[in-house]
Design an enzyme around this catalytic site. Structure first.
Site, PDB file in Angstrom:
ATOM      1  N   ALA A 637       0.853  -1.186   0.000  1.00 17.65           N
ATOM      2  CA  ALA A 637       0.000   0.000   0.000  1.00 17.65           C
ATOM      3  C   ALA A 637       0.881   1.225   0.000  1.00 17.65           C
ATOM      4  CB  ALA A 637      -0.881  -0.003   1.235  1.00 17.65           C
ATOM      5  N   GLY A 641      -2.739   4.781  -2.718  1.00 20.82           N
ATOM      6  CA  GLY A 641      -3.599   3.628  -2.981  1.00 20.82           C
ATOM      7  C   GLY A 641      -2.777   2.361  -2.979  1.00 20.82           C
ATOM      8  N   GLU A 642      -3.383   1.282  -3.499  1.00 18.88           N
ATOM      9  CA  GLU A 642      -2.691   0.001  -3.434  1.00 18.88           C
ATOM     10  C   GLU A 642      -1.595  -0.116  -4.488  1.00 18.88           C
ATOM     11  OE1 GLU A 642      -6.125  -2.366  -3.906  1.00 18.88           O
ATOM     12  OE2 GLU A 642      -6.308  -2.751  -1.758  1.00 18.88           O
ATOM     13  N   LYS A 661       0.890   0.891  -9.554  1.00 19.19           N
ATOM     14  CA  LYS A 661       0.492   1.745  -8.429  1.00 19.19           C
ATOM     15  C   LYS A 661      -0.842   2.354  -8.805  1.00 19.19           C
ATOM     16  CE  LYS A 661       5.034   3.044  -6.793  1.00 19.19           C
ATOM     17  NZ  LYS A 661       5.871   4.106  -6.281  1.00 19.19           N
ATOM     18  N   ASP A 754      15.510  11.232  -0.746  1.00 14.63           N
ATOM     19  CA  ASP A 754      15.001  10.179   0.143  1.00 14.63           C
ATOM     20  C   ASP A 754      15.658   8.850  -0.217  1.00 14.63           C
ATOM     21  OD1 ASP A 754      13.558   9.038   2.149  1.00 14.63           O
ATOM     22  OD2 ASP A 754      11.633   9.020   1.084  1.00 14.63           O
TER      23      ASP A 754
HETATM   24  N1  ADE Z   1       6.781  -2.451  -4.639  1.00 16.20           N
HETATM   25  C1  ADE Z   1       6.734  -1.196  -5.087  1.00 16.20           C
HETATM   26  N2  ADE Z   1       7.151  -1.151  -6.366  1.00 16.20           N
HETATM   27  C2  ADE Z   1       7.480  -2.403  -6.723  1.00 16.20           C
HETATM   28  C3  ADE Z   1       7.995  -2.991  -7.906  1.00 16.20           C
HETATM   29  N3  ADE Z   1       8.245  -2.247  -8.946  1.00 16.20           N
HETATM   30  N4  ADE Z   1       8.232  -4.291  -7.916  1.00 16.20           N
HETATM   31  C4  ADE Z   1       7.994  -5.027  -6.809  1.00 16.20           C
HETATM   32  N5  ADE Z   1       7.520  -4.532  -5.677  1.00 16.20           N
HETATM   33  C5  ADE Z   1       7.260  -3.234  -5.624  1.00 16.20           C
END
Ligand code: ADE
Length: 992
Positions: A637, A641-642, A661, A754
């Site tokens: 998350a 969003g998820e 995303k 970051d």
């Molecule tokens: N979590 C966030 N982005 C990701 C990605 N590109 N591949 C795997 N896990 C993730």
């Protein structure tokens, strides 16, 4: 009635039982068993409680109080202690030892006999005067005390004693003192001892810091934080702290002190190093024995001074042995052929204990004799004598000398030197050889003729040289004014056997001689020829001058053409084109990513510079048809969003695993913009170590950002789950990947802000890629980000001090964060600075302390981390330097073998860093392949890093002026092997 005889017998037994177990976290305010004189406690009424004092075998008094009016009803007997000073107590504890008789064991008392008594207290600032009347209502009740064990008549007979111990907490006490009072309501009690105490954390020494006696908080659930002071001859590393718990126990030791220089820890103290030993760095290490050829005569030495005749070079650390200059080189021989003179020697027998031997060749011409004394006259050799590779600081044991004069006696002094030569008064270590150049090659230039002469020029020619052992490169013409007697001379070169020498003075005789340069070196000079320039005559035009002017104007014209072209292509031309653009278009052209200015580096465009950020998304991110996306499962998350994993199938292309995303419903326009901001940043990047944007879905719901899928997820959690499972080389490979990505970003002018292991993603081949670009401005999404005094939100543990203090983010503040990521990698995802508070992290960094090397961390890597954590941002390495350094380590894995834990003394702070050869240079590389003579060629052509040479071709090598085929081959093959290693490391995902 009680049987007082038996009762007293029982009391006398107790004398030997009552004793204080004496725990150090208690401060006793009163202990009736240790009071030697009268207790002077009061009883109300006077015939209620009885005070009985007996003597034990050691003649110490036993104070007891008893009451036993069990047969009489309505008893109300009070016993009041003396005034007890509170001292530092906030809560006091009362420990009562007493016996209580079982009412059942006494006949006829069922109505009146009790088996409890009451404890009261009264706080006062001063002791009450003797005249003060006793008023029970002034006293506050603490508790009713019952016996756990009562005794019977039979017990007494059997001399079985049932002694009760009860402890009650009284307080909080705030006045200067207090009284205790015991109310009997008809029981048969013997109060054998009363002990009043409070708890405190006793003064202690932990980690070389002294912590004072500390009284716990009255609120038993909160701890008192106490700062320790370092013991003598110790200094703080991380602020030493302990927490004092309610029970008087010290908890949670934090920070530490370490023994200062010249002192080492022994039995919790810092003791001075003994003569003959020393300690140069503060830290918890032992004193070390003085290194060879050095000694210390005093206590607490921080350095051992070199014995007579031995020295340390400026760069030598104080922990290494003292050394001395080498002896002279041996077996110096000379060899001469037509054009070159060679000197060879063998290294000295005594290197002085060092490995940095170099040789200097000094030359003298000794071909004249002083007329009076007949002593050989020597003078320094001609400055144009050429030494290959050079005359000074030679590392090899031979040198070639070119351009020497014939028929001359040269004396060469070969000096052996090392890092301590020239220190002290030791004589120079020289070997000498004299060489006569009569045997050198003949002059091969025939008669030199003057073709014409003007006021300022003379034209010369000579027959083409023949029968030379190797090809002619050019001719050198050396000339000087005859009157000046060779005080200063000029020379010029020509490819043809003729030359026009210009810039001469009118009516002046010049001396000329000519020699030939071949691939194998120079021939000897021709004999001297004397020619004069023409006399001054204003009417005669000077051909030479005309020639010069023509040449200059032709050159000037070319220069003009080149300049014009250059200006057209660069700034001026752009300015011209731009003048015709609309202003909005102009702004975008200036910043557009993909626009490759002359420097060859793409620049990053901040999406915030677009009036409409949607335009930035359109420009940098591809719109994907949502029907091409198949979402499979939720993997996390984010703030918007998820995050899901799934597959992207674009028709005509192989389908690929992606992470998606999503922007949750109900968003406002600003949230949509912030969400898509990440895509418009990511879409500008194209690098194997930056997470790749596949595209966006903005024209339907939900809005999505689609990126490549990284099988192993975030680096921090990945490492935590695989603790200890990688080789150091694999870990360095991960760091290298991140450095490649960050070099790319910083070259683009993008500041991440970051950078942390949680924001690095790892694919199935362990390739690490930098991600999380959306929040580079506000850091809202990062749970590590905390608000600073200036109102910004910053991940304190990862952020450079200047960025925390005044928001000065830059690529070098990213380098600081990179150092923290290196630490996270080497510690397998440990939290930087563990559980220290953000405030403590900021303070300790300001005080100069830095994260120590994780377990098993090579010295070289921790030094690189410390380098990244230099307080002065301009002293930190740039990402390309970090990358070259990591490449150097990977190519030379033995550099990773020395672990910090193996070292005896090791600095904790960048300020204490020894001068360590951190970064390989082109010079180091060329030295290592014995091609040092070409350093300038590489530097002049702009090759300054190993990275930059890794793509060089044979043509490039030729272009920078390396003409010898053997040298070209050696350099090219070294570049190829360098390239292969880098390629292998990149491709294999570092599973080396
Ligand atoms: N979590 C966030 N982005 C990701 C990605 N590109 N591949 C795997 N896990 C993730």
């Amino acid at each position: 009635m009680c049987s007082s005889g038996k009762y007293l017998a029982f009391l006398s037994l107790l004398g030997s039982i009552v004793s204080d177990p004496g725990t150090t976290n208690r401060v006793v305010l009163l202990d009736t068993t240790t009071v030697l004189g009268e207790l002077d406690w009061k009883t109300y009424p006077v015939n209620g409680w009885d005070a009985i004092t007996e003597m034990d075998e050691q003649n110490r008094p036993i104070h007891t109080f008893q009451v036993c009016h069990v047969m009489e009803p309505n008893q109300n007997n009070w016993l009041r202690s003396g005034w007890i000073q509170r001292q530092a107590a906030q809560r006091v504890y009362v420990e009562l030892r007493f016996t209580l008789r079982d009412c059942n064991s006494i006949p006829w008392v069922s109505g009146t006999c009790k088996e409890t008594f009451n404890l009261f207290y009264l706080q006062t600032e001063e002791p009450l005067s003797a005249a003060t009347r006793f008023r029970p209502t002034d006293y506050a009740k603490v508790d009713t005390i019952a016996a756990d064990e009562s005794f019977t008549q039979t017990d007494l007979g059997d001399r079985v004693l049932r002694l009760n111990t009860e402890v009650r907490e009284v307080g909080p006490v705030t006045r200067r003192g207090f009284y205790l009072a015991f109310q009997d309501v008809g029981a048969c009690i013997a109060l054998v001892s009363v002990k009043v105490f409070y708890k405190r954390c006793p003064s202690t020494v932990r980690n070389l810091a002294v912590f004072p006696d500390t009284v716990p908080h009255t609120d038993s659930s909160s701890l008192v934080e106490v700062r320790g002071a370092c013991v003598e001859n110790a200094e703080e590393r991380d602020t030493p702290k302990l927490y004092c718990g309610a029970d008087g126990d010290w908890l949670v030791p934090l920070g530490r002190c370490v023994c200062s220089i010249g002192h080492a820890e022994m039995d919790g103290d810092c003791r001075a190093c003994k003569p003959g030993s020393f300690k140069a760095y503060s830290g918890n290490t032992e004193c070390s024995k003085c290194p060879s050829h050095s000694s210390s005569h005093d206590q607490a030495a921080t350095i051992c001074h070199c014995d007579k005749g031995f020295y340390r070079a400026i760069k030598d650390s104080s922990t290494v042995a003292c050394t001395r200059p080498p002896s002279a080189p041996r077996n110096l021989v000379s060899l001469i052929n037509d054009t070159a003179l060679f000197l060879q020697w063998t290294p000295p027998i005594d290197t002085g204990g060092r490995e940095d031997i170099t040789y200097n060749v000094l030359c003298q011409r000794c071909d004249g004799r002083d007329g009076d004394s007949g002593v050989t006259q020597c003078e320094p050799c001609e400055p144009d004598l050429r030494f290959i590779p050079r005359p000074l600081s030679l590392t090899a044991t031979s040198v070639a000398i070119l351009d020497f004069a014939t028929h001359v006696n040269y004396t060469f002094h070969v000096e052996a030197a090392n890092g301590v030569s020239g220190l002290g008064v030791s004589p120079r270590s020289l070997a000498n050889v004299t060489v006569n150049t009569n045997q050198a090659g003949p002059a091969l230039v025939g008669v030199v003729r003057k073709d014409w002469a003007s006021q300022n020029s003379i034209a010369l020619s000579w027959p083409e040289a023949e029968k030379l052992p190797s090809e002619i490169v050019d001719y050198e013409v050396k000339y000087f004014e005859k009157e000046q007697e060779q005080l200063s001379y000029s020379s010029t070169r020509t490819k043809n056997p003729s030359v026009v020498v210009t810039g001469l003075r009118p009516s002046t005789v010049y001396v000329f001689h000519v020699r030939v340069r071949t691939a194998a070196g120079y021939t000897a000079y021709s004999p001297n020829y004397e020619f004069a320039t023409a006399a001054e005559d204003p009417d005669i035009s000077d051909q030479g001058q005309v020639l010069v002017v023509v040449t200059a104007s032709v050159g000037g014209f070319s220069l003009l053409v080149i300049l014009t072209l250059f200006l057209l292509i660069t700034g001026r031309c752009q300015g011209y084109i731009k003048a015709r653009m609309k202003s909005e278009e102009k702004r975008r052209t200036r910043f557009r990513a993909g626009h490759v200015p002359f420097s060859g580096i793409k620049t990053y465009v901040d999406p915030d510079t677009y009036e409409d950020p949607t335009q930035a998304v359109e420009e940098f991110a591809k719109e994907i048809d949502p029907s091409y996306i198949c979402i499979e499962r939720v993997i996390g998350a984010g703030e918007f969003g998820e995050v899901c994993s799934g597959r992207l199938h674009i028709p005509g292309r192989m389908d690929i695993a992606v992470a998606i995303k999503t922007l949750k419903g109900g968003y406002v326009e600003q949230q949509r913009r912030d969400f898509l901001r990440e895509a418009s940043i990511m879409g500008q990047f194209d690098n194997p170590n930056i997470i790749r944007l596949e595209g966006v879905v903005t024209r339907s719901r939900p809005v999505m950002i689609v990126v490549e899928y990284m099988e192993n997820g975030a680096l921090d959690s990945f490492l935590r789950a695989r603790d200890g499972q990688f080789t150091v080389l694999q870990l360095v490979g991960m760091m290298r990947g991140i450095a490649v990505g960050m070099t790319y970003l910083s070259d683009m002018g993008y500041i991440h802000r970051d950078l942390a292991a949680r924001n690095i993603l790892v694919d199935e081949n362990l390739v690490c890629k930098v991600s999380d670009f959306g929040m580079s401005r506000v850091l809202e999404d990062d749970t590590e980000a905390a608000y600073t005094a200036t109102g910004g939100k910053i991940p304190i543990r990862w952020t450079a001090p200047e960025a925390i203090a005044y928001g000065k983010f830059s690529s070098v503040s990213d380098v600081w964060s990179y150092g923290i990521v290196m630490w996270e990698v080497m510690s397998y995802g440990e939290r930087p600075y563990w559980e220290m508070s953000n405030q403590d992290v900021i303070l300790s960094i300001d005080e100069g302390y830095r994260l120590p090397a994780p377990m098993g961390c090579p010295v070289t890597l921790h030094q690189l981390m410390l380098h990244c954590w230099q307080k002065e941002s301009n002293q930190r390495p740039r990402f390309n330097t970090v990358l070259s350094f990591l490449d150097k380590l990977i190519i030379n894995p033995s550099s990773l073998l020395t672990l910090v834990n193996d070292l005896q003394s090791y600095p904790d702070s960048p300020d204490d860093m020894p001068d360590y050869p951190l970064f390989i240079s082109i010079g180091d590389w060329l030295d290592s392949i014995k091609m040092s003579q070409y350093k300038n060629n590489f530097l002049a052509a702009g090759y300054t890093t190993l990275d930059s040479i890794s793509t060089m071709s044979l043509d490039d090598i030729r272009r920078i002026g390396i003409c010898l085929i053997g040298h070209q081959r050696r350099i090219l093959s070294s570049i190829q092997s360098l390239r292969l290693q880098l390629h292998h490391i990149q491709q294999s995902g570092f599973q080396v």
